[in-house]
Enzyme design. Structure first.
Site, PDB file in Angstrom:
ATOM      1  N   HIS A   1      83.527  72.774  33.868  1.00 12.64           N
ATOM      2  CA  HIS A   1      84.120  74.400  34.366  1.00 12.64           C
ATOM      3  C   HIS A   1      84.291  75.171  32.735  1.00 12.64           C
ATOM      4  CE1 HIS A   1      86.534  71.521  37.223  1.00 12.64           C
ATOM      5  NE2 HIS A   1      86.618  72.656  37.926  1.00 12.64           N
TER       6      HIS A   1
ATOM      7  N   LYS B   1      76.188  72.067  40.867  1.00 13.61           N
ATOM      8  CA  LYS B   1      76.579  71.131  41.170  1.00 13.61           C
ATOM      9  C   LYS B   1      77.161  70.928  42.968  1.00 13.61           C
ATOM     10  CE  LYS B   1      79.689  68.278  41.007  1.00 13.61           C
ATOM     11  NZ  LYS B   1      80.399  67.909  42.125  1.00 13.61           N
TER      12      LYS B   1
ATOM     13  N   VAL C   1      75.655  70.781  34.639  1.00 12.16           N
ATOM     14  CA  VAL C   1      76.519  69.967  33.142  1.00 12.16           C
ATOM     15  C   VAL C   1      76.723  68.226  33.676  1.00 12.16           C
ATOM     16  CG1 VAL C   1      77.954  69.737  31.437  1.00 12.16           C
ATOM     17  CG2 VAL C   1      77.693  71.828  32.435  1.00 12.16           C
TER      18      VAL C   1
ATOM     19  N   GLN D   1      78.240  75.225  48.231  1.00 14.00           N
ATOM     20  CA  GLN D   1      79.509  76.271  48.201  1.00 14.00           C
ATOM     21  C   GLN D   1      78.845  77.612  47.990  1.00 14.00           C
ATOM     22  OE1 GLN D   1      83.754  75.281  46.763  1.00 14.00           O
ATOM     23  NE2 GLN D   1      82.552  75.696  44.394  1.00 14.00           N
TER      24      GLN D   1
ATOM     25  N   GLY E   1      91.354  73.195  39.018  1.00 17.46           N
ATOM     26  CA  GLY E   1      91.874  72.501  37.692  1.00 17.46           C
ATOM     27  C   GLY E   1      91.447  70.932  37.189  1.00 17.46           C
TER      28      GLY E   1
HETATM   29  O1  PAF Z   1      84.569  74.608  43.825  1.00 16.33           O
HETATM   30  C1  PAF Z   1      85.949  74.094  43.843  1.00 16.33           C
HETATM   31  O2  PAF Z   1      86.985  73.909  42.469  1.00 16.33           O
HETATM   32  C2  PAF Z   1      86.935  74.999  44.412  1.00 16.33           C
HETATM   33  O3  PAF Z   1      86.151  74.471  45.548  1.00 16.33           O
HETATM   34  C3  PAF Z   1      87.183  76.398  44.753  1.00 16.33           C
HETATM   35  C4  PAF Z   1      86.067  77.347  44.732  1.00 16.33           C
HETATM   36  C5  PAF Z   1      87.599  76.565  43.416  1.00 16.33           C
HETATM   37  C6  PAF Z   1      88.014  76.647  46.159  1.00 16.33           C
HETATM   38  O4  PAF Z   1      89.177  76.150  46.395  1.00 16.33           O
END
Ligand code: PAF
Length: 281
Positions: free
Chosen positions: A37, A149, A176, A153, A31
């Site tokens: 996003h 970004k 972005v 991850q 969120g």
């Molecule tokens: O990148 C994120 O917003 C979070 O680490 C994710 C991948 C939604 C996991 O909670």
């Protein structure tokens, strides 16, 4: 907006999409959505027959001293942004259902998750890998969209997806940036005006280092020093040049590398990166 709150309902929705021969594009989020996003959601909506985003502030990826309770929760604005970006279904699981009484199972991705953010935030990648596994099991997407970004991850999730045989394509979308270069992040909301001005030094340092690589510099120490030179007004956690796939530090630019930075600006811990490929290596 179609809001789904349980894993069973989520699976039923995905089953219906598949039966209608629509591919499923999935955008996992916590969120506090912004244009970064939105770019992932637009990509999912354009490329896949059915697009869904999740909103879940995942407690297991925060340490007790981190910002879980302060993390911005802006559900109505998030739904409006998703809707504008072509995503009309949102999965919003409840924390008590995700991690029920006695919850004991975690996904640990070895090696690639151990340095950089894995070192500074030891619980972080275990929490991310665990929640993404649970979200993948509920949504069962064909493609999952993540932001460059969060390049580290992305590398961890790619490794996990391969290792655990998830039949899911991981799509990494470009960063972005604001007009002055600052990478968009939900945590930019923590910055006061003075910190917001200082925060732009992260991207400035990275761009300076990229110019050096483009002019032929290949020695990691020189490239890192150029980036660090711009970071004197923030509290640097790390600046590192790593191999793009394994995230292990390299001494020279050879093949695809990522220059990564993490720094504290006031109470916001910000990350940013650039990718570079030496095509002659
Ligand atoms: O990148 C994120 O917003 C979070 O680490 C994710 C991948 C939604 C996991 O909670």
């Amino acid at each position: 907006m179609n809001i789904i709150t349980t894993a069973d309902e989520m699976r039923a929705w995905s089953f219906a999409q598949r039966r209608a021969e629509r591919s499923i594009g999935f955008v996992p989020t916590m969120g506090a959505l912004h244009e970064g996003h939105a770019s992932l959601m637009r990509a999912a909506a354009e490329r896949d027959g059915a697009a869904v985003a999740s909103i879940f502030v995942n407690p297991t990826q925060f340490a007790p001293n981190e910002d879980y309770s302060q993390y911005p929760r802006t559900f109505d604005a998030d739904c409006a942004l998703a809707d504008r970006s072509g995503v009309h279904t949102i999965y919003v699981p409840h924390a008590k259902a995700m991690y029920s009484e006695g919850y004991s199972t975690y996904v640990n991705v070895e090696r690639v998750s151990e340095g950089l953010c894995g070192k500074s935030r030891p619980q972080f990648f275990r929490g991310v890998a665990t929640v993404v596994t649970k979200l993948f099991n509920a949504v069962q997407p064909d493609r999952a969209y993540f932001a460059q970004k969060d390049a580290h991850q992305c590398a961890v999730i790619r490794r996990m997806t391969r290792d655990l045989d998830f039949p899911i394509e991981i799509v990494e979308m470009p960063i972005v940036r604001e007009a002055d270069g600052l990478a968009m992040s939900s945590r930019n909301r923590y910055l006061n005006p003075e910190e917001r001005t200082r925060a732009v030094c992260l991207s400035r340092g990275l761009f300076k280092a990229r110019t050096l690589m483009e002019s032929g510099e290949r020695v990691a120490a020189a490239i890192i020093a150029a980036a660090r030179d711009e970071l004197k007004d923030v509290e640097v956690d790390y600046v590192e040049l790593v191999a793009a796939d394994t995230f292990t530090p390299v001494a020279r630019v050879e093949g695809a590398v990522t220059l990564v930075v993490a720094a504290w600006v006031g109470k916001a811990r910000l990350i940013d990166n650039i990718k570079f490929e030496d095509c002659n290596a």
